[in-house]
Enzyme design. Structure first.
Site, PDB file in Angstrom:
ATOM      1  N   CYS A   1       0.835  -1.200   0.000  1.00 21.11           N
ATOM      2  CA  CYS A   1       0.000   0.000   0.000  1.00 21.11           C
ATOM      3  C   CYS A   1       0.873   1.253   0.000  1.00 21.11           C
ATOM      4  O   CYS A   1       1.648   1.453  -0.920  1.00 21.11           O
ATOM      5  CB  CYS A   1      -1.000  -0.028   1.158  1.00 21.11           C
ATOM      6  SG  CYS A   1      -2.415   1.081   0.875  1.00 21.11           S
TER       7      CYS A   1
ATOM      8  N   HIS B   1      -4.841  -4.886  -0.103  1.00 23.18           N
ATOM      9  CA  HIS B   1      -4.560  -5.539   1.172  1.00 23.18           C
ATOM     10  C   HIS B   1      -4.966  -7.012   1.217  1.00 23.18           C
ATOM     11  O   HIS B   1      -5.937  -7.396   1.877  1.00 23.18           O
ATOM     12  CB  HIS B   1      -5.257  -4.764   2.294  1.00 23.18           C
ATOM     13  CG  HIS B   1      -4.683  -3.405   2.512  1.00 23.18           C
ATOM     14  ND1 HIS B   1      -3.500  -3.189   3.181  1.00 23.18           N
ATOM     15  CD2 HIS B   1      -5.125  -2.181   2.114  1.00 23.18           C
ATOM     16  CE1 HIS B   1      -3.231  -1.895   3.204  1.00 23.18           C
ATOM     17  NE2 HIS B   1      -4.195  -1.258   2.561  1.00 23.18           N
TER      18      HIS B   1
ATOM     19  N   GLU C   1      -3.452  -9.047   2.938  1.00 26.76           N
ATOM     20  CA  GLU C   1      -3.180  -9.498   4.314  1.00 26.76           C
ATOM     21  C   GLU C   1      -4.321  -9.220   5.285  1.00 26.76           C
ATOM     22  O   GLU C   1      -4.286  -9.705   6.435  1.00 26.76           O
ATOM     23  CB  GLU C   1      -1.896  -8.832   4.833  1.00 26.76           C
ATOM     24  CG  GLU C   1      -2.044  -7.411   5.381  1.00 26.76           C
ATOM     25  CD  GLU C   1      -2.128  -6.334   4.297  1.00 26.76           C
ATOM     26  OE1 GLU C   1      -2.245  -5.139   4.646  1.00 26.76           O
ATOM     27  OE2 GLU C   1      -2.078  -6.682   3.099  1.00 26.76           O
TER      28      GLU C   1
ATOM     29  N   ARG D   1     -15.651   2.072  12.935  1.00 27.99           N
ATOM     30  CA  ARG D   1     -14.928   3.181  13.571  1.00 27.99           C
ATOM     31  C   ARG D   1     -15.403   4.520  13.030  1.00 27.99           C
ATOM     32  O   ARG D   1     -15.655   5.455  13.792  1.00 27.99           O
ATOM     33  CB  ARG D   1     -13.429   3.000  13.312  1.00 27.99           C
ATOM     34  CG  ARG D   1     -12.537   4.137  13.826  1.00 27.99           C
ATOM     35  CD  ARG D   1     -11.204   4.115  13.112  1.00 27.99           C
ATOM     36  NE  ARG D   1     -11.348   4.372  11.672  1.00 27.99           N
ATOM     37  CZ  ARG D   1     -10.427   4.055  10.762  1.00 27.99           C
ATOM     38  NH1 ARG D   1      -9.310   3.448  11.112  1.00 27.99           N
ATOM     39  NH2 ARG D   1     -10.641   4.345   9.478  1.00 27.99           N
TER      40      ARG D   1
END
Length: 306
Positions: A144, A236, A238, A250
């Site tokens: 990223c 991403h 991961e 959030r």
């Protein structure tokens, strides 16, 4: 075969319970093979979560991995306990001074993508890291923002601010099916995306970089930089199953304007549990990367860069 981790590192117990093969450094020392040495330069705020995510992927290969945690020397982590950083992380200046070498290095993303690279407080040191990889690392994986920063440093390729966040799970086209890094990949794959910036395919190809995974919606995903012996992934693989959910919850709690992550929840309904549809390709990608390192790195690790 296992990944070597300190037994007191939280990831040791977490990954063990998940079935990942982990052993202590003492146990690894009794095995008569050379482990593959992988460093993680962790720029993410939630250090432990990131350790688990990458440890889970590189610990699934049939090789012994010596996993080393590295931090920027002067930057102080605000979201991870100081004793954790002191016990498990080494500052880059210490690693640099030691002269030691690594078969692989992962440089994570960082939540600072709106800042120009030169305005990042540790940019000067990070540029030293990039130059150090030329002679001390066999293969580097920028993730990223980390990948964008490497592309900017080595090739002057700019990142571009988006008018709205790319957020969700998006299909990506396999552009190089014969690439050893995409061994076992489908013709397309779903990858989590969460960013406010992008790099453009035309600019990357003009710099001589090779597009491995690409999306008409979110642009380049996985790029090979042969000259720098590096891969850059802007999305991403991961991520845990709930990482996008945690980001969404959030922002909702904070009252920020946020859209439901695309193609993530069943029927795009955030009241339902999200589905992980990228896990298998995540293991393939990092397993292929480590296999390529294993096939090419010298047995004498100190020969790297010579």
């Amino acid at each position: 075969m296992p990944i070597t981790l300190p037994q007191s590192l939280p990831a040791f117990d977490i990954l063990s319970k998940e079935g990942v093969m982990v052993i202590s450094p003492g146990r690894a020392a009794t095995q008569d093979i050379r482990p593959i040495r992988i460093g993680l330069l962790n720029l993410m705020p939630k250090k432990i979560q990131t350790e688990n995510q990458f440890g889970r992927l590189i610990g699934a290969t049939p090789l012994q991995i010596d996993f080393q945690l590295i931090r920027m020397s002067e930057h102080q982590a605000k979201n991870t306990a100081a004793d954790h950083m002191e016990q498990f992380y080494r500052p880059f200046t210490e690693v640099e001074a030691s002269g030691e070498k690594f078969d692989g290095l992962i440089i994570t993303g960082a939540p600072i993508e709106h800042l120009p690279f030169e305005d990042v407080t540790y940019w000067d040191e990070l540029q030293r890291v990039f130059e150090w990889t030329r002679t001390h690392v066999f293969s580097t994986f920028g993730v990223c923002w980390g990948g964008m920063a490497m592309a900017y440093h080595f090739h002057g390729i700019a990142k571009h601010i988006l008018t709205e966040k790319q957020f969700g799970c998006f299909r990506h086209r396999n552009c190089q099916p014969a690439s050893p890094y995409l061994r076992g990949f489908s013709d397309d794959c779903l990858v989590p995306v969460s960013r406010w910036t992008e790099m453009r395919r035309s600019e990357m190809e003009a710099a001589g970089l090779t597009m491995l995974l690409d999306s008409d919606t979110t642009g380049p995903c996985l790029v090979q930089d042969v000259a720098a012996r590096a891969l850059y992934v802007f999305n991403h693989f991961e991520y845990d199953s709930t990482t996008l959910k945690d980001e969404y919850d959030r922002d909702v709690l904070a009252g920020k304007p946020v859209t439901v992550p695309e193609n993530y929840y069943p029927d795009d309904d955030p009241n339902q549990a999200p589905l992980n549809r990228w896990r298998s390709h995540a293991h393939l990608l990092y397993g292929n990367w480590i296999n390529e390192i294993y096939q090419g790195t010298p047995y004498d690790i100190m020969s790297i860069g010579k």
